[in-house]
Write a protein that holds these residues in place. Sequence first.
Motif, PDB file in Angstrom:
ATOM      1  N   PHE A   1      62.477  13.368  35.940  1.00  0.00           N
ATOM      2  CA  PHE A   1      63.305  13.778  34.816  1.00  0.00           C
ATOM      3  C   PHE A   1      62.622  13.329  33.533  1.00  0.00           C
TER       4      PHE A   1
ATOM      5  N   LYS B   1      62.983  11.515  29.754  1.00  0.00           N
ATOM      6  CA  LYS B   1      63.734  10.369  29.260  1.00  0.00           C
ATOM      7  C   LYS B   1      64.803  10.726  28.242  1.00  0.00           C
TER       8      LYS B   1
ATOM      9  N   ARG C   1      70.628  13.455  32.575  1.00  0.00           N
ATOM     10  CA  ARG C   1      69.191  13.485  32.335  1.00  0.00           C
ATOM     11  C   ARG C   1      68.793  14.737  31.587  1.00  0.00           C
TER      12      ARG C   1
END
Length: 317
Positions: free
Chosen positions: A269, A271, A306
Motif C-alpha cells: 500500500f 503511505k 490505506r
Amino acid sequence: MRSLPLLIFAVTLWLGGISADGESTLYPYGPSVGDKITPVADDGATSAIPISVPFTFFGRTHKSLYVNNNGVVSFGVSVSKYTPDAFPLADGSPFVAPFWADVDNRLGGKVYYRETTDPPTLQRITHDINKYFPNLHYKAKWVFVATWDKVAYFSSLSKKTNTFQAVLSTDGKRSFIILNYGDVTWTTGAASGGNRVTGLGGTPAQAGFNSGDKTHYFNIPGSRTDEIINIGHTSNVNVPGRWVFQVDAFKAPGGCVFEANFARYNDTFWKDETCETKCVCNTDGEVACTEESCPASLVCQPSAWRFTCQISLGSCF
C-alpha cells in the motif's frame, strides 16, 4: 440517570460460534465455570478487582482491573462513558475494548467475569497462543475471562443482543489479549444517536485496545463505522470472530500494524494521499517503506484506511 424504557426479555446462556476445529470461538463462561456477574446497572462496572498475577500492558504492570458493562476491561479507573471515542484516547486511559458501546444489561443479558488458573483453561489458552505465535513457546500461568452474554443496548425497542468476550493471559512476563465474538446484531445505543428499533446508526462501537501512551493502540477494522456489525466475521488469526495480540510488546499474528491499522503479510500500500511512498508488510511483522510513485497510467486513490494505485474511474476501456 437516563430514563429506562419498559422492555425486559428473557436471557439464556450462549457459548458462541464454532471454529474450524469444532470448538466454540468463545471460551467457557457462566455460573457453571464459577463466573461472577457485574452489577445490573446502566453504565455500571465492578469495583477494582485484585488479580493474583500482575498483568503487563505495554510496560505498565497492573495488579487490578475493572469489568465495565459498556464493553470494556480497564486498568486504573472504571469506564462509564457510553459513546466510544477513537483510539488513541486523549485522557490516556489504558483499556481493552472488545466492543465499547452503550450496553444496558437492565434490558437483557449478563456480564460475566472470572480470574482462573484452572488447568484445562490454561492448557487451551497455551495451545491457542502457541498456534498463533509458534516461535514463542508460551505457557499460560494466569487467565482472566470477561464475557458479555446476550447484552442489549440502551433504550432498545427490539430483542437484538450481542455476545462477545475479552480474555487476558500472562506467563508472568509476556501478556496477551484475545477478543472473541459470537452473534453481534447491534452497534449503537440511542444515547449515542442509534435507532431504538434497529440498534444501528449514530456513533457505532469501538473495538481494539488503548495502551494509554498514545503510541500503542489498535482499532479493529470497522470501528466507529457501520461495518463493525460484521466484526464476528473478521480476524487476524484466520478464525472468524477472533482477534489476538501480544500486549507486553506490540505484536499481531498474521500481519503488521501500521499507524494502528492491520495489514496482512505481503500486503502492499502507499503511505498517504501523495502515493509517493510504497509500503509492504513483511513476514517478520514489520512494515518497510520505500520511495515509489504510482505508475503514470494509474491514480492514487483511498481504499479503506490505506491508499492504492488504481485505474481512474474516468478512464476509457
